[in-house]
Write a protein that holds these residues in place. Sequence first.
Motif, PDB file in Angstrom:
ATOM      1  N   SER A   1       4.920  -7.861  20.985  1.00 36.57           N
ATOM      2  CA  SER A   1       3.843  -6.956  20.592  1.00 36.57           C
ATOM      3  C   SER A   1       3.991  -6.557  19.133  1.00 36.57           C
ATOM      4  O   SER A   1       5.007  -6.828  18.483  1.00 36.57           O
ATOM      5  N   LEU A   2       2.969  -5.875  18.627  1.00 34.65           N
ATOM      6  CA  LEU A   2       3.111  -5.173  17.371  1.00 34.65           C
ATOM      7  C   LEU A   2       4.185  -4.106  17.574  1.00 34.65           C
ATOM      8  O   LEU A   2       4.214  -3.432  18.610  1.00 34.65           O
ATOM      9  N   ASN A   3       5.065  -3.948  16.614  1.00 33.61           N
ATOM     10  CA  ASN A   3       6.206  -3.049  16.780  1.00 33.61           C
ATOM     11  C   ASN A   3       5.923  -1.623  16.331  1.00 33.61           C
ATOM     12  O   ASN A   3       6.837  -0.879  15.963  1.00 33.61           O
ATOM     13  N   LYS A   4       4.651  -1.240  16.378  1.00 34.47           N
ATOM     14  CA  LYS A   4       4.210   0.119  16.053  1.00 34.47           C
ATOM     15  C   LYS A   4       2.868   0.317  16.751  1.00 34.47           C
ATOM     16  O   LYS A   4       2.255  -0.655  17.197  1.00 34.47           O
ATOM     17  N   PRO A   5       2.385   1.544  16.874  1.00 34.06           N
ATOM     18  CA  PRO A   5       1.083   1.735  17.508  1.00 34.06           C
ATOM     19  C   PRO A   5      -0.001   0.929  16.798  1.00 34.06           C
ATOM     20  O   PRO A   5       0.004   0.841  15.576  1.00 34.06           O
ATOM     21  N   ASP A   6      -0.862   0.211  17.550  1.00 28.43           N
ATOM     22  CA  ASP A   6      -1.136   0.383  18.957  1.00 28.43           C
ATOM     23  C   ASP A   6      -0.312  -0.503  19.890  1.00 28.43           C
ATOM     24  O   ASP A   6      -0.636  -0.625  21.082  1.00 28.43           O
ATOM     25  N   CYS A   7       0.729  -1.168  19.389  1.00 26.47           N
ATOM     26  CA  CYS A   7       1.637  -1.987  20.199  1.00 26.47           C
ATOM     27  C   CYS A   7       0.912  -3.108  20.945  1.00 26.47           C
ATOM     28  O   CYS A   7       1.273  -3.465  22.075  1.00 26.47           O
ATOM     29  N   ASN A   8      -0.107  -3.670  20.300  1.00 26.90           N
ATOM     30  CA  ASN A   8      -0.890  -4.762  20.874  1.00 26.90           C
ATOM     31  C   ASN A   8       0.008  -5.928  21.276  1.00 26.90           C
ATOM     32  O   ASN A   8       0.795  -6.425  20.473  1.00 26.90           O
ATOM     33  N   GLU A   9      -0.127  -6.407  22.516  1.00 24.89           N
ATOM     34  CA  GLU A   9       0.763  -7.446  23.047  1.00 24.89           C
ATOM     35  C   GLU A   9       0.210  -8.852  22.829  1.00 24.89           C
ATOM     36  O   GLU A   9       0.065  -9.633  23.769  1.00 24.89           O
ATOM     37  N   THR A  10      -0.093  -9.180  21.591  1.00 22.31           N
ATOM     38  CA  THR A  10      -0.635 -10.498  21.270  1.00 22.31           C
ATOM     39  C   THR A  10       0.151 -11.142  20.136  1.00 22.31           C
ATOM     40  O   THR A  10      -0.394 -11.970  19.396  1.00 22.31           O
ATOM     41  N   TYR A  11       1.425 -10.803  19.995  1.00 22.12           N
ATOM     42  CA  TYR A  11       2.230 -11.263  18.866  1.00 22.12           C
ATOM     43  C   TYR A  11       3.268 -12.287  19.292  1.00 22.12           C
ATOM     44  O   TYR A  11       3.890 -12.161  20.361  1.00 22.12           O
ATOM     45  N   LEU A  12       3.448 -13.292  18.447  1.00 20.99           N
ATOM     46  CA  LEU A  12       4.514 -14.274  18.613  1.00 20.99           C
ATOM     47  C   LEU A  12       5.637 -13.901  17.655  1.00 20.99           C
ATOM     48  O   LEU A  12       5.410 -13.756  16.450  1.00 20.99           O
ATOM     49  N   TRP A  13       6.856 -13.758  18.187  1.00 16.68           N
ATOM     50  CA  TRP A  13       7.990 -13.329  17.362  1.00 16.68           C
ATOM     51  C   TRP A  13       8.983 -14.465  17.189  1.00 16.68           C
ATOM     52  O   TRP A  13       9.391 -15.115  18.161  1.00 16.68           O
ATOM     53  N   TYR A  14       9.397 -14.675  15.933  1.00 14.30           N
ATOM     54  CA  TYR A  14      10.393 -15.681  15.578  1.00 14.30           C
ATOM     55  C   TYR A  14      11.516 -14.980  14.808  1.00 14.30           C
ATOM     56  O   TYR A  14      11.305 -14.505  13.688  1.00 14.30           O
ATOM     57  N   VAL A  15      12.686 -14.886  15.435  1.00 17.81           N
ATOM     58  CA  VAL A  15      13.812 -14.162  14.844  1.00 17.81           C
ATOM     59  C   VAL A  15      14.874 -15.171  14.429  1.00 17.81           C
ATOM     60  O   VAL A  15      15.481 -15.840  15.275  1.00 17.81           O
ATOM     61  N   PHE A  16      15.104 -15.302  13.118  1.00 22.02           N
ATOM     62  CA  PHE A  16      16.098 -16.248  12.638  1.00 22.02           C
ATOM     63  C   PHE A  16      17.494 -15.823  13.068  1.00 22.02           C
ATOM     64  O   PHE A  16      17.822 -14.634  13.123  1.00 22.02           O
ATOM     65  N   GLU A  17      18.322 -16.830  13.369  1.00 23.51           N
ATOM     66  CA  GLU A  17      19.655 -16.575  13.913  1.00 23.51           C
ATOM     67  C   GLU A  17      20.649 -16.093  12.862  1.00 23.51           C
ATOM     68  O   GLU A  17      21.462 -15.196  13.119  1.00 23.51           O
ATOM     69  N   THR A  18      20.612 -16.664  11.659  1.00 21.87           N
ATOM     70  CA  THR A  18      21.624 -16.379  10.648  1.00 21.87           C
ATOM     71  C   THR A  18      21.240 -15.162   9.815  1.00 21.87           C
ATOM     72  O   THR A  18      20.128 -15.078   9.291  1.00 21.87           O
ATOM     73  N   GLU A  19      22.165 -14.233   9.695  1.00 25.33           N
ATOM     74  CA  GLU A  19      21.953 -13.066   8.848  1.00 25.33           C
ATOM     75  C   GLU A  19      22.019 -13.471   7.373  1.00 25.33           C
ATOM     76  O   GLU A  19      22.897 -14.235   6.980  1.00 25.33           O
ATOM     77  N   GLN A  20      21.108 -12.954   6.576  1.00 25.16           N
ATOM     78  CA  GLN A  20      21.110 -13.181   5.137  1.00 25.16           C
ATOM     79  C   GLN A  20      21.811 -12.016   4.431  1.00 25.16           C
ATOM     80  O   GLN A  20      21.835 -10.894   4.935  1.00 25.16           O
ATOM     81  N   MET A  21      22.383 -12.291   3.275  1.00 25.43           N
ATOM     82  CA  MET A  21      23.196 -11.289   2.583  1.00 25.43           C
ATOM     83  C   MET A  21      22.398 -10.492   1.560  1.00 25.43           C
ATOM     84  O   MET A  21      21.633 -11.044   0.781  1.00 25.43           O
ATOM     85  N   VAL A  22      22.634  -9.177   1.592  1.00 23.77           N
ATOM     86  CA  VAL A  22      22.102  -8.230   0.610  1.00 23.77           C
ATOM     87  C   VAL A  22      23.236  -7.270   0.287  1.00 23.77           C
ATOM     88  O   VAL A  22      23.990  -6.867   1.180  1.00 23.77           O
ATOM     89  N   SER A  23      23.384  -6.902  -0.975  1.00 28.05           N
ATOM     90  CA  SER A  23      24.520  -6.061  -1.349  1.00 28.05           C
ATOM     91  C   SER A  23      24.367  -4.640  -0.811  1.00 28.05           C
ATOM     92  O   SER A  23      23.260  -4.168  -0.539  1.00 28.05           O
ATOM     93  N   PHE A  24      25.500  -3.937  -0.691  1.00 30.68           N
ATOM     94  CA  PHE A  24      25.471  -2.534  -0.279  1.00 30.68           C
ATOM     95  C   PHE A  24      24.623  -1.711  -1.234  1.00 30.68           C
ATOM     96  O   PHE A  24      23.884  -0.819  -0.814  1.00 30.68           O
ATOM     97  N   ALA A  25      24.741  -1.998  -2.529  1.00 34.77           N
ATOM     98  CA  ALA A  25      23.978  -1.232  -3.521  1.00 34.77           C
ATOM     99  C   ALA A  25      22.480  -1.400  -3.301  1.00 34.77           C
ATOM    100  O   ALA A  25      21.712  -0.434  -3.407  1.00 34.77           O
ATOM    101  N   GLN A  26      22.049  -2.619  -2.990  1.00 36.80           N
ATOM    102  CA  GLN A  26      20.624  -2.854  -2.743  1.00 36.80           C
ATOM    103  C   GLN A  26      20.172  -2.202  -1.442  1.00 36.80           C
ATOM    104  O   GLN A  26      19.084  -1.630  -1.367  1.00 36.80           O
TER     105      GLN A  26
END
Length: 266
Positions: free
Chosen positions: A191-216
């Motif tokens: 679904s959309l991850n905020k109101p109205d939470c419409n359940e018509t979404y396709l989600w693709y979650v990449f497996e590998t975490e990407q790096m961002v510095s602590f400062a950023q």
Amino acid sequence: MIFFLLPLCVYSWNYQQNGEDWEGTCATGSEQSPINIDQGDTSKLGDTYSMLVYYYGIVGSRTVVNDGNTISLPGDYGYITITDQKGNDRKFLTDHIEFHMPSEHWFDGYPSQMEVQVFHTIDDSDYTAGFPSKAVVSIMIRPGDDNYFMAAISLSKLPASGSNYTLAATSLVNLLDICDPYDNYYFYHGSLNKPDCNETYLWYVFETEQMVSFAQMNYFSLLWVEDTSFSEGKGNIRETQRLHGRTVYYSSASSLALSLLWFFWS
């Protein structure tokens, strides 16, 4: 004849209770997002709903928006294709990019430090019947080296709630600096991850975490975590939702690459 003017009611929402107080489909739906992904309990994704990334490299100036709940970057950053039930590749154009801290999706019961979500809307409208028109590509973030994509969006100038900031014309925003288009990914119907939470979404979650510095990361933390008036420091996230029997699928980039090589050489 008497006409009655009814007030227009806009449902105002926030992350004060991390989505537990949201109404309507958000509370009653059975295919809600985000979720906890059990990496040991997935099914292999076949051709249907498989996804390919075609993001641009460097793009011109963009506007950074703070709507009070998240930071977003509207604009065209390229597209993805998703294969439908008939084997046709549907083209989904980027709509905007959002940032969440910590991550909304979890792996094996644990969140990542951040999550970058790229929202898309289907382009080939002649073929939308019976096929979802919205898709999200999600990138998990962990601490590491400075990230060029983050540097390009001028984190030190992130706008305050309800305002926006236009990046300089010389800004070199490159979504590929934080997204590996050849990474393995998980897929599920959500679904959309905020109101109205419409359940018509396709989600693709990449497996590998990407790096961002602590400062950023700290620039986002100042907005949503260290400011305890914002959801008591729990971040701009919705709590993970129950699967309700849904299947989470896994797609191996190496398998896709081998399939493409076989196609081109056969």
